[in-house]
Design a protein around this motif. Structure first.
Motif, PDB file in Angstrom:
ATOM      1  N   GLN A   1      90.367 -60.094  -4.644  1.00 14.15           N
ATOM      2  CA  GLN A   1      89.484 -59.740  -5.761  1.00 14.15           C
ATOM      3  C   GLN A   1      89.543 -58.234  -6.016  1.00 14.15           C
ATOM      4  O   GLN A   1      89.649 -57.796  -7.157  1.00 14.15           O
ATOM      5  CB  GLN A   1      88.056 -60.172  -5.445  1.00 14.15           C
ATOM      6  N   THR A   2      89.494 -57.436  -4.963  1.00 22.70           N
ATOM      7  CA  THR A   2      89.581 -55.976  -5.095  1.00 22.70           C
ATOM      8  C   THR A   2      90.930 -55.578  -5.687  1.00 22.70           C
ATOM      9  O   THR A   2      90.994 -54.711  -6.563  1.00 22.70           O
ATOM     10  CB  THR A   2      89.383 -55.315  -3.712  1.00 22.70           C
ATOM     11  N   PHE A   3      92.001 -56.220  -5.235  1.00 24.05           N
ATOM     12  CA  PHE A   3      93.347 -55.959  -5.746  1.00 24.05           C
ATOM     13  C   PHE A   3      93.400 -56.230  -7.256  1.00 24.05           C
ATOM     14  O   PHE A   3      93.943 -55.431  -8.019  1.00 24.05           O
ATOM     15  CB  PHE A   3      94.344 -56.855  -4.997  1.00 24.05           C
ATOM     16  N   VAL A   4      92.814 -57.342  -7.692  1.00 17.61           N
ATOM     17  CA  VAL A   4      92.789 -57.685  -9.118  1.00 17.61           C
ATOM     18  C   VAL A   4      92.002 -56.638  -9.897  1.00 17.61           C
ATOM     19  O   VAL A   4      92.451 -56.160 -10.948  1.00 17.61           O
ATOM     20  CB  VAL A   4      92.196 -59.096  -9.336  1.00 17.61           C
ATOM     21  N   LYS A   5      90.837 -56.249  -9.387  1.00 13.90           N
ATOM     22  CA  LYS A   5      90.011 -55.251 -10.072  1.00 13.90           C
ATOM     23  C   LYS A   5      90.744 -53.917 -10.211  1.00 13.90           C
ATOM     24  O   LYS A   5      90.654 -53.260 -11.247  1.00 13.90           O
ATOM     25  CB  LYS A   5      88.693 -55.047  -9.342  1.00 13.90           C
ATOM     26  N   LYS A   6      91.478 -53.511  -9.168  1.00 14.73           N
ATOM     27  CA  LYS A   6      92.207 -52.239  -9.204  1.00 14.73           C
ATOM     28  C   LYS A   6      93.309 -52.243 -10.253  1.00 14.73           C
ATOM     29  O   LYS A   6      93.662 -51.209 -10.792  1.00 14.73           O
ATOM     30  CB  LYS A   6      92.844 -51.938  -7.840  1.00 14.73           C
ATOM     31  N   HIS A   7      93.852 -53.420 -10.541  1.00 14.17           N
ATOM     32  CA  HIS A   7      94.975 -53.511 -11.468  1.00 14.17           C
ATOM     33  C   HIS A   7      94.577 -53.988 -12.862  1.00 14.17           C
ATOM     34  O   HIS A   7      95.421 -54.135 -13.728  1.00 14.17           O
ATOM     35  CB  HIS A   7      96.052 -54.425 -10.879  1.00 14.17           C
ATOM     36  N   LYS A   8      93.288 -54.194 -13.062  1.00 12.66           N
ATOM     37  CA  LYS A   8      92.807 -54.634 -14.368  1.00 12.66           C
ATOM     38  C   LYS A   8      92.843 -53.465 -15.349  1.00 12.66           C
ATOM     39  O   LYS A   8      92.414 -52.369 -15.037  1.00 12.66           O
ATOM     40  CB  LYS A   8      91.382 -55.182 -14.227  1.00 12.66           C
ATOM     41  N   ARG A   9      93.386 -53.720 -16.519  1.00 10.19           N
ATOM     42  CA  ARG A   9      93.460 -52.713 -17.574  1.00 10.19           C
ATOM     43  C   ARG A   9      92.763 -53.257 -18.806  1.00 10.19           C
ATOM     44  O   ARG A   9      92.869 -54.435 -19.119  1.00 10.19           O
ATOM     45  CB  ARG A   9      94.915 -52.386 -17.925  1.00 10.19           C
ATOM     46  N   LYS A  10      92.066 -52.396 -19.508  1.00 10.79           N
ATOM     47  CA  LYS A  10      91.400 -52.792 -20.746  1.00 10.79           C
ATOM     48  C   LYS A  10      92.446 -52.944 -21.840  1.00 10.79           C
ATOM     49  O   LYS A  10      93.398 -52.180 -21.910  1.00 10.79           O
ATOM     50  CB  LYS A  10      90.343 -51.787 -21.140  1.00 10.79           C
TER      51      LYS A  10
ATOM     52  N   PHE B   1      97.615 -63.275   6.509  1.00 13.74           N
ATOM     53  CA  PHE B   1      96.540 -63.896   5.755  1.00 13.74           C
ATOM     54  C   PHE B   1      95.837 -62.826   4.938  1.00 13.74           C
ATOM     55  O   PHE B   1      95.839 -61.652   5.295  1.00 13.74           O
ATOM     56  CB  PHE B   1      95.525 -64.562   6.697  1.00 13.74           C
ATOM     57  N   TYR B   2      95.209 -63.265   3.855  1.00 10.97           N
ATOM     58  CA  TYR B   2      94.531 -62.345   2.946  1.00 10.97           C
ATOM     59  C   TYR B   2      93.128 -62.856   2.675  1.00 10.97           C
ATOM     60  O   TYR B   2      92.944 -64.023   2.327  1.00 10.97           O
ATOM     61  CB  TYR B   2      95.321 -62.219   1.634  1.00 10.97           C
ATOM     62  N   GLU B   3      92.150 -61.981   2.881  1.00 10.76           N
ATOM     63  CA  GLU B   3      90.776 -62.347   2.546  1.00 10.76           C
ATOM     64  C   GLU B   3      90.660 -62.321   1.029  1.00 10.76           C
ATOM     65  O   GLU B   3      91.143 -61.389   0.376  1.00 10.76           O
ATOM     66  CB  GLU B   3      89.787 -61.371   3.157  1.00 10.76           C
ATOM     67  N   LEU B   4      90.021 -63.335   0.489  1.00  7.49           N
ATOM     68  CA  LEU B   4      89.937 -63.420  -0.959  1.00  7.49           C
ATOM     69  C   LEU B   4      89.123 -62.280  -1.557  1.00  7.49           C
ATOM     70  O   LEU B   4      89.373 -61.873  -2.683  1.00  7.49           O
ATOM     71  CB  LEU B   4      89.396 -64.778  -1.389  1.00  7.49           C
ATOM     72  N   VAL B   5      88.217 -61.714  -0.788  1.00  4.39           N
ATOM     73  CA  VAL B   5      87.496 -60.545  -1.277  1.00  4.39           C
ATOM     74  C   VAL B   5      88.478 -59.384  -1.485  1.00  4.39           C
ATOM     75  O   VAL B   5      88.331 -58.600  -2.428  1.00  4.39           O
ATOM     76  CB  VAL B   5      86.316 -60.173  -0.353  1.00  4.39           C
ATOM     77  N   ASP B   6      89.511 -59.278  -0.639  1.00  4.58           N
ATOM     78  CA  ASP B   6      90.529 -58.232  -0.812  1.00  4.58           C
ATOM     79  C   ASP B   6      91.429 -58.542  -2.008  1.00  4.58           C
ATOM     80  O   ASP B   6      91.884 -57.633  -2.702  1.00  4.58           O
ATOM     81  CB  ASP B   6      91.364 -58.080   0.455  1.00  4.58           C
TER      82      ASP B   6
END
Length: 97
Positions: free
Chosen positions: A85-94, A78-83
Motif C-alpha cells: 500500500q505504501t509502495f502504491v501511494k509513493k508512486h501515485k501521480r495526479k 514475502f511482502y506485507e500488504l501495508v508495505d
C-alpha cells in the motif's frame, strides 16, 4: 478477508485460481488505499509480481533497490500488504488535465 487468502500455496493452484486470487488481492489493496481498511498480512513474491503484471525479476529489483520493504524467511520473500500500500501511494501521480 480470511487468513488462508493471505498465505496461498501457489504451487498447487491452477493459473485461473492464481488470476482470481490476484484480482481479489488487488481489489483489497486498492480499496484499502482509498478507504484505509485493514488488509491481510503477507503475500509471496510471485503474487506481488502478478498483482503489478511484472516479472519476478522486476520485483527482485525493487527489493534490492530498497523500493519496497520485504521479509525473508528461508529462501522465500514475502511482502506485507501495508508495505505494498505504501509502495502504491509513493508512486501515485495526479492526472493532468
Amino acid at each position: 478477508m480470511k487468513t488462508e487468502d493471505a498465505a496461498l500455496n501457489l504451487e498447487k493452484l491452477t493459473p485461473e485460481e492464481i488470476r482470481h486470487s490476484t484480482r481479489r488481492i488487488s481489489n483489497t489493496i486498492f480499496d484499502s488505499v482509498e478507504n484505509n481498511k485493514p488488509m491481510p498480512r503477507l503475500i509471496k513474491e510471485v503474487q506481488l509480481a502478478e498483482l503489478f503484471n511484472v516479472s519476478i525479476k522486476t520485483v527482485g529489483t525493487w527489493r534490492k533497490n530498497g523500493m519496497i520493504a520485504f521479509i525473508k524467511i528461508g529462501g522465500s520473500y514475502f511482502y506485507e500488504l501495508v508495505d505494498v500500500q505504501t509502495f502504491v501511494k509513493k508512486h501515485k501521480r495526479k492526472a493532468t488535465v
